[in-house]
Design a protein around this motif. Structure first.
Motif, mmCIF file in Angstrom:
data_model
loop_
_atom_site.group_PDB
_atom_site.id
_atom_site.type_symbol
_atom_site.label_atom_id
_atom_site.label_comp_id
_atom_site.label_asym_id
_atom_site.label_seq_id
_atom_site.Cartn_x
_atom_site.Cartn_y
_atom_site.Cartn_z
ATOM 1 N N PRO A 88 0.863 -0.961 0.374
ATOM 2 C CA PRO A 88 0.095 -0.327 0.076
ATOM 3 C C PRO A 88 1.014 1.365 -0.047
ATOM 4 O O PRO A 88 0.617 2.594 -0.433
ATOM 5 N N ALA A 89 1.803 1.388 0.680
ATOM 6 C CA ALA A 89 2.731 2.674 0.566
ATOM 7 C C ALA A 89 3.062 2.744 -0.272
ATOM 8 O O ALA A 89 3.998 3.993 -1.007
ATOM 9 N N THR A 90 3.795 1.818 -1.182
ATOM 10 C CA THR A 90 4.504 1.533 -2.498
ATOM 11 C C THR A 90 3.475 2.310 -4.025
ATOM 12 O O THR A 90 3.712 3.404 -4.754
ATOM 13 N N SER A 91 2.303 1.741 -4.285
ATOM 14 C CA SER A 91 0.977 1.781 -4.484
ATOM 15 C C SER A 91 1.139 3.485 -4.226
ATOM 16 O O SER A 91 0.584 3.816 -5.429
ATOM 17 N N ALA A 92 1.092 4.281 -2.656
ATOM 18 C CA ALA A 92 0.608 5.854 -2.534
ATOM 19 C C ALA A 92 1.599 6.600 -3.119
ATOM 20 O O ALA A 92 1.478 7.466 -3.371
ATOM 21 N N MET A 93 3.483 5.839 -2.975
ATOM 22 C CA MET A 93 4.059 6.773 -3.954
ATOM 23 C C MET A 93 4.048 6.864 -4.408
ATOM 24 O O MET A 93 4.224 7.526 -5.495
ATOM 25 N N PHE A 94 4.324 5.652 -5.698
ATOM 26 C CA PHE A 94 3.249 5.419 -7.077
ATOM 27 C C PHE A 94 2.584 6.450 -7.855
ATOM 28 O O PHE A 94 2.518 7.323 -8.997
ATOM 29 N N SER A 95 1.233 6.605 -7.176
ATOM 30 C CA SER A 95 0.441 7.472 -6.934
ATOM 31 C C SER A 95 0.482 8.994 -6.847
ATOM 32 O O SER A 95 -0.090 10.040 -7.823
ATOM 33 N N ILE A 96 1.351 9.337 -6.436
ATOM 34 C CA ILE A 96 2.099 10.816 -5.987
ATOM 35 C C ILE A 96 2.670 11.036 -7.353
ATOM 36 O O ILE A 96 3.165 12.338 -7.623
ATOM 37 N N SER A 97 3.546 10.443 -8.115
ATOM 38 C CA SER A 97 4.404 10.324 -8.889
ATOM 39 C C SER A 97 3.966 10.637 -9.907
ATOM 40 O O SER A 97 3.892 11.103 -10.872
ATOM 41 N N ARG A 98 2.613 10.061 -10.639
ATOM 42 C CA ARG A 98 1.071 9.894 -11.084
ATOM 43 C C ARG A 98 0.652 11.178 -11.073
ATOM 44 O O ARG A 98 1.175 12.058 -12.542
ATOM 45 N N LYS A 99 0.240 11.663 -10.223
ATOM 46 C CA LYS A 99 0.025 13.537 -10.024
ATOM 47 C C LYS A 99 1.205 14.110 -10.325
ATOM 48 O O LYS A 99 0.660 15.447 -11.377
ATOM 49 N N TRP A 100 2.519 14.292 -10.208
ATOM 50 C CA TRP A 100 3.601 15.031 -10.086
ATOM 51 C C TRP A 100 3.981 15.151 -11.633
ATOM 52 O O TRP A 100 3.742 16.241 -13.008
ATOM 53 N N ILE A 101 4.148 13.688 -12.527
ATOM 54 C CA ILE A 101 3.977 13.474 -14.209
ATOM 55 C C ILE A 101 2.831 13.945 -14.983
ATOM 56 O O ILE A 101 3.140 15.090 -15.684
ATOM 57 N N ILE A 102 2.241 13.519 -13.841
ATOM 58 C CA ILE A 102 0.943 14.592 -15.283
ATOM 59 C C ILE A 102 0.696 16.095 -15.248
ATOM 60 O O ILE A 102 -0.681 16.614 -15.219
ATOM 61 N N GLY A 103 1.426 16.583 -13.857
ATOM 62 C CA GLY A 103 1.394 18.255 -13.928
ATOM 63 C C GLY A 103 0.644 18.897 -12.884
ATOM 64 O O GLY A 103 0.400 19.546 -12.667
ATOM 65 N N GLU A 104 -0.070 17.644 -11.796
ATOM 66 C CA GLU A 104 -0.456 17.678 -10.472
ATOM 67 C C GLU A 104 0.029 18.007 -9.374
ATOM 68 O O GLU A 104 0.999 17.762 -8.556
ATOM 69 N N ASP A 105 1.097 19.326 -9.383
ATOM 70 C CA ASP A 105 2.135 19.427 -8.370
ATOM 71 C C ASP A 105 1.469 20.152 -7.435
ATOM 72 O O ASP A 105 2.554 20.293 -6.164
ATOM 73 N N ASN A 106 0.399 20.496 -7.021
ATOM 74 C CA ASN A 106 0.352 21.567 -5.987
ATOM 75 C C ASN A 106 -0.193 20.530 -5.090
ATOM 76 O O ASN A 106 -1.757 21.256 -4.089
ATOM 77 N N ILE A 107 -0.700 19.453 -5.365
ATOM 78 C CA ILE A 107 -1.218 18.186 -4.567
ATOM 79 C C ILE A 107 -1.139 18.497 -2.592
ATOM 80 O O ILE A 107 0.082 18.698 -2.852
ATOM 81 N N PRO A 108 -1.560 17.958 -1.856
ATOM 82 C CA PRO A 108 -1.200 17.795 -0.710
ATOM 83 C C PRO A 108 -0.458 16.742 -0.777
ATOM 84 O O PRO A 108 -0.933 15.940 -0.224
ATOM 85 N N VAL A 109 0.542 17.209 -0.334
ATOM 86 C CA VAL A 109 1.213 15.329 -0.974
ATOM 87 C C VAL A 109 0.659 14.200 0.523
ATOM 88 O O VAL A 109 -0.263 12.992 0.516
ATOM 89 N N PHE A 110 0.968 15.095 1.821
ATOM 90 C CA PHE A 110 0.285 13.918 2.731
ATOM 91 C C PHE A 110 -0.508 13.756 2.868
ATOM 92 O O PHE A 110 -1.591 12.193 3.157
ATOM 93 N N ARG A 111 -1.254 14.041 2.734
ATOM 94 C CA ARG A 111 -3.200 14.018 2.922
ATOM 95 C C ARG A 111 -3.531 13.097 1.629
ATOM 96 O O ARG A 111 -4.339 12.060 1.562
ATOM 97 N N THR A 112 -2.900 13.301 0.487
ATOM 98 C CA THR A 112 -3.307 12.269 -0.770
ATOM 99 C C THR A 112 -2.443 10.937 -0.491
ATOM 100 O O THR A 112 -3.594 9.660 -0.997
ATOM 101 N N PHE A 113 -1.299 11.207 -0.036
ATOM 102 C CA PHE A 113 -0.780 9.475 0.026
ATOM 103 C C PHE A 113 -1.751 9.336 1.735
ATOM 104 O O PHE A 113 -1.708 7.856 1.430
ATOM 105 N N LEU A 114 -1.996 9.342 2.555
ATOM 106 C CA LEU A 114 -2.841 9.139 3.254
ATOM 107 C C LEU A 114 -3.778 8.150 2.491
ATOM 108 O O LEU A 114 -4.037 6.977 2.792
ATOM 109 N N THR A 115 -4.656 9.190 1.792
ATOM 110 C CA THR A 115 -6.205 8.851 1.042
ATOM 111 C C THR A 115 -5.428 7.304 -0.161
ATOM 112 O O THR A 115 -6.104 7.219 0.277
ATOM 113 N N GLN A 116 -4.967 7.319 -0.691
ATOM 114 C CA GLN A 116 -4.434 6.389 -1.479
ATOM 115 C C GLN A 116 -4.044 5.654 -0.874
ATOM 116 O O GLN A 116 -4.197 4.122 -0.779
#
Length: 219
Positions: free
Chosen positions: A42-70
């Motif tokens: 689950p932690a690796t999946s959340a990490m890749f989910s954050i990476s995907r958002k950065w790659i597609i241009g979502e740079d200003n996401i709340p990292v901790f909250r998004t990570f925890l949600t994923q």
């Protein structure tokens, strides 16, 4: 005021360094929080989910909250998928260790087959988390899609393998970097590569859909 030129590049580089370091610390922390066995997938999946958002241009996401949600939302599904991957990997490793102990022709054939299966497994492993974060599929379909994308783009897959080897070489030379970049650097690189492969696949499907009407016979 936004910096430009050389100082702008330095600023952007520092921002990305801080992002990757923070993401890597979250990955390690949540992996340990799940006692490694329950947390790694689950932690690796959340990490890749954050990476995907950065790659597609979502740079200003709340990292901790998004990570925890994923981490929470994908926990059960990715845990089962990780268990399958771990079991298959352990079985392949055990077979390789067993088949290398003898020179009997039958064992050599079994070794060659196992090595080929290990290559297939490695290719699937490269794409499995980017595929999981990009598509909404049934459990075993993630394995099938990862296999399909990996072998549909063999040259690009080889490029990703060489890139990972290069990143790993840097960590061997500077082990202190692993604490802050061991997971996040691989996830960002693989997500970038997988996103390129997904785009090529979608472009190919689009061209086929466009070309399909011209191939029909008009009565």
């Amino acid at each position: 005021m936004e910096l430009s030129g050389f100082y702008g590049l330095i600023y952007k580089a520092c921002v990305w360094i801080m992002r990757l370091a923070y993401l890597n610390v979250l990955w390690i922390a949540f992996t340990l929080l799940g006692l490694l066995i329950f947390g790694l997938g689950p932690a690796t999946s959340a990490m890749f989910s954050i990476s995907r958002k950065w790659i597609i241009g979502e740079d200003n996401i709340p990292v901790f909250r998004t990570f925890l949600t994923q981490f929470r939302s994908d926990f059960r599904k990715i845990f089962y998928l990780s268990a399958i991957l771990f079991s298959v990997g352990a079985l392949l490793l055990a077979n390789l260790m067993f088949f290398t102990k003898g020179d009997v022709p039958l064992l050599q054939i079994a070794k060659i087959l196992t090595v080929n299966l290990a290559i297939v497994y490695g290719v699937m492993l490269i794409y499995i988390f980017p595929v999981f974060c990009h598509f909404d599929l049934k459990l075993l379909q993630y394995l099938k899609q990862s296999f399909y994308i990996g072998f549909l783009h063999p040259v690009f897959t080889l490029f990703l393998v060489l890139g990972m080897v290069g990143i790993g070489f840097v960590f061997l030379k500077v082990p202190g970097l692993m604490l802050f970049f061991s997971g996040s650097s691989f996830s960002l690189f693989l997500t970038w590569g997988a996103h390129k492969a997904f785009s090529k696949l979608e472009s190919k499907k689009f061209r086929l859909r466009v070309a399909a009407p011209s191939n029909r016979i008009v009565s």
